[in-house]
Design a protein around this motif. Structure first.
Motif, PDB file in Angstrom:
ATOM      1  N   LEU A  21       0.834  -1.202   0.000  1.00  0.00           N
ATOM      2  CA  LEU A  21       0.000   0.000   0.000  1.00  0.00           C
ATOM      3  C   LEU A  21       0.870   1.254   0.000  1.00  0.00           C
ATOM      4  O   LEU A  21       0.544   2.242  -0.662  1.00  0.00           O
ATOM      5  CB  LEU A  21      -0.930  -0.015   1.212  1.00  0.00           C
ATOM      6  N   GLY A  22       1.985   1.197   0.694  1.00  0.00           N
ATOM      7  CA  GLY A  22       2.907   2.324   0.686  1.00  0.00           C
ATOM      8  C   GLY A  22       3.534   2.552  -0.679  1.00  0.00           C
ATOM      9  O   GLY A  22       3.902   3.675  -1.020  1.00  0.00           O
ATOM     10  N   ARG A  23       3.658   1.512  -1.455  1.00  0.00           N
ATOM     11  CA  ARG A  23       4.257   1.635  -2.790  1.00  0.00           C
ATOM     12  C   ARG A  23       3.237   1.955  -3.870  1.00  0.00           C
ATOM     13  O   ARG A  23       3.554   2.627  -4.846  1.00  0.00           O
ATOM     14  CB  ARG A  23       5.013   0.368  -3.144  1.00  0.00           C
ATOM     15  N   LEU A  24       2.019   1.451  -3.719  1.00  0.00           N
ATOM     16  CA  LEU A  24       1.004   1.638  -4.765  1.00  0.00           C
ATOM     17  C   LEU A  24      -0.096   2.620  -4.396  1.00  0.00           C
ATOM     18  O   LEU A  24      -0.793   3.116  -5.265  1.00  0.00           O
ATOM     19  CB  LEU A  24       0.328   0.289  -5.083  1.00  0.00           C
ATOM     20  N   GLY A  25      -0.263   2.869  -3.112  1.00  0.00           N
ATOM     21  CA  GLY A  25      -1.391   3.664  -2.650  1.00  0.00           C
ATOM     22  C   GLY A  25      -1.250   5.146  -2.940  1.00  0.00           C
ATOM     23  O   GLY A  25      -0.356   5.591  -3.657  1.00  0.00           O
TER      24      GLY A  25
ATOM     25  N   ARG B 113      -4.800   9.181   0.288  1.00  0.00           N
ATOM     26  CA  ARG B 113      -6.020   8.777   0.992  1.00  0.00           C
ATOM     27  C   ARG B 113      -5.809   7.505   1.820  1.00  0.00           C
ATOM     28  O   ARG B 113      -6.557   7.232   2.745  1.00  0.00           O
ATOM     29  CB  ARG B 113      -7.168   8.572   0.008  1.00  0.00           C
ATOM     30  N   ASP B 114      -4.790   6.737   1.484  1.00  0.00           N
ATOM     31  CA  ASP B 114      -4.501   5.507   2.222  1.00  0.00           C
ATOM     32  C   ASP B 114      -3.769   5.776   3.536  1.00  0.00           C
ATOM     33  O   ASP B 114      -3.570   4.848   4.323  1.00  0.00           O
ATOM     34  CB  ASP B 114      -3.668   4.558   1.356  1.00  0.00           C
ATOM     35  N   SER B 115      -3.387   7.016   3.770  1.00  0.00           N
ATOM     36  CA  SER B 115      -2.618   7.298   4.986  1.00  0.00           C
ATOM     37  C   SER B 115      -3.426   7.014   6.250  1.00  0.00           C
ATOM     38  O   SER B 115      -2.855   6.596   7.261  1.00  0.00           O
ATOM     39  CB  SER B 115      -2.078   8.728   4.982  1.00  0.00           C
ATOM     40  N   LEU B 116      -4.725   7.177   6.224  1.00  0.00           N
ATOM     41  CA  LEU B 116      -5.541   6.888   7.408  1.00  0.00           C
ATOM     42  C   LEU B 116      -5.478   5.399   7.755  1.00  0.00           C
ATOM     43  O   LEU B 116      -5.258   5.030   8.917  1.00  0.00           O
ATOM     44  CB  LEU B 116      -6.986   7.319   7.188  1.00  0.00           C
TER      45      LEU B 116
ATOM     46  N   LEU C 266       4.059   5.272   5.284  1.00  0.00           N
ATOM     47  CA  LEU C 266       3.597   6.656   5.443  1.00  0.00           C
ATOM     48  C   LEU C 266       4.638   7.645   4.923  1.00  0.00           C
ATOM     49  O   LEU C 266       4.298   8.646   4.293  1.00  0.00           O
ATOM     50  CB  LEU C 266       3.261   6.938   6.902  1.00  0.00           C
ATOM     51  N   ALA C 267       5.890   7.355   5.174  1.00  0.00           N
ATOM     52  CA  ALA C 267       6.954   8.228   4.662  1.00  0.00           C
ATOM     53  C   ALA C 267       6.974   8.186   3.134  1.00  0.00           C
ATOM     54  O   ALA C 267       7.124   9.219   2.483  1.00  0.00           O
ATOM     55  CB  ALA C 267       8.305   7.795   5.219  1.00  0.00           C
ATOM     56  N   ARG C 268       6.814   7.004   2.569  1.00  0.00           N
ATOM     57  CA  ARG C 268       6.829   6.855   1.119  1.00  0.00           C
ATOM     58  C   ARG C 268       5.683   7.622   0.470  1.00  0.00           C
ATOM     59  O   ARG C 268       5.820   8.203  -0.596  1.00  0.00           O
ATOM     60  CB  ARG C 268       6.749   5.370   0.754  1.00  0.00           C
ATOM     61  N   LEU C 269       4.523   7.625   1.137  1.00  0.00           N
ATOM     62  CA  LEU C 269       3.371   8.353   0.612  1.00  0.00           C
ATOM     63  C   LEU C 269       3.476   9.856   0.865  1.00  0.00           C
ATOM     64  O   LEU C 269       2.692  10.624   0.329  1.00  0.00           O
ATOM     65  CB  LEU C 269       2.070   7.841   1.244  1.00  0.00           C
ATOM     66  N   GLY C 270       4.425  10.250   1.701  1.00  0.00           N
ATOM     67  CA  GLY C 270       4.562  11.672   2.029  1.00  0.00           C
ATOM     68  C   GLY C 270       3.424  12.167   2.893  1.00  0.00           C
ATOM     69  O   GLY C 270       2.967  13.294   2.742  1.00  0.00           O
ATOM     70  N   ALA C 271       2.976  11.328   3.798  1.00  0.00           N
ATOM     71  CA  ALA C 271       1.830  11.642   4.654  1.00  0.00           C
ATOM     72  C   ALA C 271       2.237  12.641   5.727  1.00  0.00           C
ATOM     73  O   ALA C 271       2.523  12.279   6.865  1.00  0.00           O
ATOM     74  CB  ALA C 271       1.275  10.370   5.272  1.00  0.00           C
TER      75      ALA C 271
ATOM     76  N   SER D  39      11.013   8.107   9.339  1.00  0.00           N
ATOM     77  CA  SER D  39       9.795   8.543   8.649  1.00  0.00           C
ATOM     78  C   SER D  39       9.425   9.969   8.996  1.00  0.00           C
ATOM     79  O   SER D  39       8.981  10.729   8.139  1.00  0.00           O
ATOM     80  CB  SER D  39       8.643   7.598   8.983  1.00  0.00           C
ATOM     81  N   ILE D  40       9.618  10.342  10.263  1.00  0.00           N
ATOM     82  CA  ILE D  40       9.357  11.731  10.650  1.00  0.00           C
ATOM     83  C   ILE D  40      10.282  12.655   9.860  1.00  0.00           C
ATOM     84  O   ILE D  40       9.862  13.703   9.392  1.00  0.00           O
ATOM     85  CB  ILE D  40       9.527  11.921  12.170  1.00  0.00           C
ATOM     86  N   GLY D  41      11.519  12.234   9.696  1.00  0.00           N
ATOM     87  CA  GLY D  41      12.446  13.022   8.888  1.00  0.00           C
ATOM     88  C   GLY D  41      11.974  13.154   7.455  1.00  0.00           C
ATOM     89  O   GLY D  41      12.102  14.207   6.841  1.00  0.00           O
ATOM     90  N   ALA D  42      11.397  12.096   6.913  1.00  0.00           N
ATOM     91  CA  ALA D  42      10.941  12.113   5.517  1.00  0.00           C
ATOM     92  C   ALA D  42       9.712  12.994   5.321  1.00  0.00           C
ATOM     93  O   ALA D  42       9.579  13.652   4.299  1.00  0.00           O
ATOM     94  CB  ALA D  42      10.637  10.694   5.046  1.00  0.00           C
ATOM     95  N   VAL D  43       8.812  13.011   6.306  1.00  0.00           N
ATOM     96  CA  VAL D  43       7.613  13.829   6.153  1.00  0.00           C
ATOM     97  C   VAL D  43       7.822  15.242   6.671  1.00  0.00           C
ATOM     98  O   VAL D  43       6.955  16.095   6.496  1.00  0.00           O
ATOM     99  CB  VAL D  43       6.361  13.187   6.808  1.00  0.00           C
ATOM    100  N   GLY D  44       8.962  15.493   7.301  1.00  0.00           N
ATOM    101  CA  GLY D  44       9.343  16.854   7.668  1.00  0.00           C
ATOM    102  C   GLY D  44       8.548  17.480   8.781  1.00  0.00           C
ATOM    103  O   GLY D  44       8.183  18.639   8.704  1.00  0.00           O
ATOM    104  N   ASP D  45       8.280  16.760   9.832  1.00  0.00           N
ATOM    105  CA  ASP D  45       7.534  17.299  10.958  1.00  0.00           C
ATOM    106  C   ASP D  45       8.495  17.945  11.956  1.00  0.00           C
ATOM    107  O   ASP D  45       9.120  17.272  12.770  1.00  0.00           O
ATOM    108  CB  ASP D  45       6.722  16.200  11.630  1.00  0.00           C
ATOM    109  N   ASP D  46       8.609  19.271  11.912  1.00  0.00           N
ATOM    110  CA  ASP D  46       9.539  19.998  12.772  1.00  0.00           C
ATOM    111  C   ASP D  46       9.108  19.996  14.246  1.00  0.00           C
ATOM    112  O   ASP D  46       9.929  20.184  15.130  1.00  0.00           O
ATOM    113  CB  ASP D  46       9.680  21.444  12.309  1.00  0.00           C
TER     114      ASP D  46
END
Length: 169
Positions: free
Chosen positions: A69-73, A76-79, A100-105, A130-137
């Protein structure tokens, strides 16, 4: 024969092959990488079946579903993926972080931050990365604490991320 069939289905990409490939994946009838690659080649047509696997009893099936799901989703799949962050199986939690990181959630920061205190180091590493990838400061104070007090792998992961943020400012 099953291995060759799964590879061929991946090359041919028929939508109708998604169900049998998912079955083969869950039942372990073909190697995980072969089934996953064939499903990735089929693409979005496999998503309904993949989403159905999220509720499977077998943790390996859920983990595979989360990864696919992280690769194809899509966002909207983040929930559904955030729901898997609370899974009983550490492998599922870890793969949910990565998906979640792959989807940029970018709305998953708080949920990922909760896993920074997970009892399993691999899950904490995935959450921190993953937090680093989505950039949550907002998670910076917790991440800095991990740099100084967690296992070496978690600390290194966060040290790289914090250093990258400082260089970009």
């Amino acid at each position: 024969v099953r291995l060759a069939a799964a590879r061929s289905l991946g090359r041919l990409r028929p939508r109708t092959a998604a169900g049998p490939l998912l079955y083969a994946l869950v039942q372990g009838l073909v190697p995980r990488a072969v089934a996953a690659n064939a499903l990735l080649a089929i693409g979005a047509a496999a998503l309904p079946g993949i989403r159905n696997l999220l509720g499977e009893d077998d943790p390996a099936a859920r983990a595979n579903a989360v990864e696919l799901l992280g690769r194809l989703g899509n966002p909207r799949d983040s929930l559904a993926l955030r729901d898997r962050l609370g899974d009983d199986a550490p492998l599922v939690r870890r793969r949910a972080c990565e998906a979640l990181a792959r989807l940029g959630a970018d709305d998953a920061g708080d949920a990922l931050e909760e896993l920074l205190s997970d009892e399993i180091a691999d899950v904490r590493i995935s959450a921190a990365t993953s937090i680093g990838a989505v950039g949550d400061d907002r998670s910076a104070p917790t991440l800095l604490r991990l740099v100084h007090h967690d296992v070496v792998e978690v600390a290194r992961s966060e040290e790289r991320r914090v250093g990258k943020e400082c260089r970009s400012r």
